[in-house]
Scaffold this active site. Sequence first.
Site, PDB file in Angstrom:
ATOM      1  N   LYS A  54       0.696  -1.188  -0.142  1.00 23.65           N
ATOM      2  CA  LYS A  54      -0.071   0.057  -0.180  1.00 23.65           C
ATOM      3  C   LYS A  54       0.823   1.260   0.071  1.00 23.65           C
ATOM      4  O   LYS A  54       0.500   2.054  -0.622  1.00 23.65           O
ATOM      5  CB  LYS A  54      -0.847  -0.042   1.283  1.00 23.65           C
ATOM      6  N   GLN A  98      -4.432  -1.777   9.941  1.00 23.53           N
ATOM      7  CA  GLN A  98      -4.301  -3.161   9.107  1.00 23.53           C
ATOM      8  C   GLN A  98      -4.658  -4.214  10.153  1.00 23.53           C
ATOM      9  O   GLN A  98      -4.172  -4.267  11.258  1.00 23.53           O
ATOM     10  CB  GLN A  98      -2.713  -3.553   8.902  1.00 23.53           C
ATOM     11  N   ASP A 121     -11.016   2.387   4.237  1.00 22.64           N
ATOM     12  CA  ASP A 121     -10.848   0.779   4.066  1.00 22.64           C
ATOM     13  C   ASP A 121     -12.419   0.499   3.760  1.00 22.64           C
ATOM     14  O   ASP A 121     -12.854  -0.756   3.602  1.00 22.64           O
ATOM     15  CB  ASP A 121     -10.691   0.328   5.401  1.00 22.64           C
TER      16      ASP A 121
END
Length: 293
Positions: A54, A98, A121
């Site tokens: 990312k 994460q 997200d």
Amino acid sequence: MEPLLLDGKKLADELKLEIAAEVATYVAKGQRAPHLAAILVGNDGGSETYVGHKVKACEQVGFQSTMLRFPDTITEAELMAEITKLNNDNTIDGFIVQLPLPKTISADNVILHIDPKKDVDGFHPINVGRVALGIDAYVSATPLGITKILERYNIATEGKNCVVIGRSNIVGRPMSILMSGAGKTGNATVTVCHSKTKNLKEICLQADIIIAALGKPEFLTGDMVKEGAVIIDVGTTRVTDATAKAGWRLKGDVKFAEVAPKASAITPVPGGVGPMTVVSLLLNTLKAYKHAF
Ligand code: NAP
């Protein structure tokens, strides 16, 4: 007949070029670049790799990125305080935490604490709910990436029978909502399957489109697929392989060698859904940035 290979890597590269060109126009006007932050807790190898991809993708398109690393001894309260800082930081457009998190921390509590406007997200209930209602939102990255694949490859979804295998909050559930919604890559008749589903093979044999997201390597075999079906393989499981440099290889949920000859179109693993997931996070960050200006 050879199936159409739905090349997520190539598509992701194209989209990155488009994003980079757009970012360059903002920077040329004197605006700051979009900025994504990522929180990584502990030393999970898979998570480190994903966050690394990312951050690299941010560099490729001219985004600023900040990686915040914390030991797995961080408490939930301390992590919440870090999230509050990011929520209030006007130089950061969006951020991700994460997953998975250490068992001592509730992922649900953490997600609820993220400002939905920065939740690139798309995991916050506000965003999930907006997606369910068909209102503009941050769509979670993997389902968004899959819709981009369907869109760019002109895969017709309207009126098709779509089977989604898996009902997780980050893949199967939102995917099923998007496919059954009234959007451009929706209007399908969707069946959601999970570990308690009976007659899965018979259900799959009715499908025009199968989205396999269960995390069981090579689960979907040739005898479960009808001729001409479109196959989207979300699975990415590390399988031990002594011949691979890393000692492991990524395996999808689809037995490619058997299924591909029957399919009209299929995503490979690797190089299918994975790269599109990363680029979708960039698209969501760009969306957050545009709201900021
Ligand atoms: P997950 O949270 O473990 O969910 C798996 C789902 O599959 C569950 O709903 C489970 O049913 C269902 N399932 C398990 N075994 C099944 C079976 N034998 N028959 C039918 N359904 C079954 O996994 P996830 O996070 O959604 O991820 C799924 C896969 O996609 C994993 O391989 C993951 O690594 C991969 N993934 C890839 C990307 C990417 O960018 N390529 C992104 C995210 C995830 P129950 O609900 O009944 O338990």
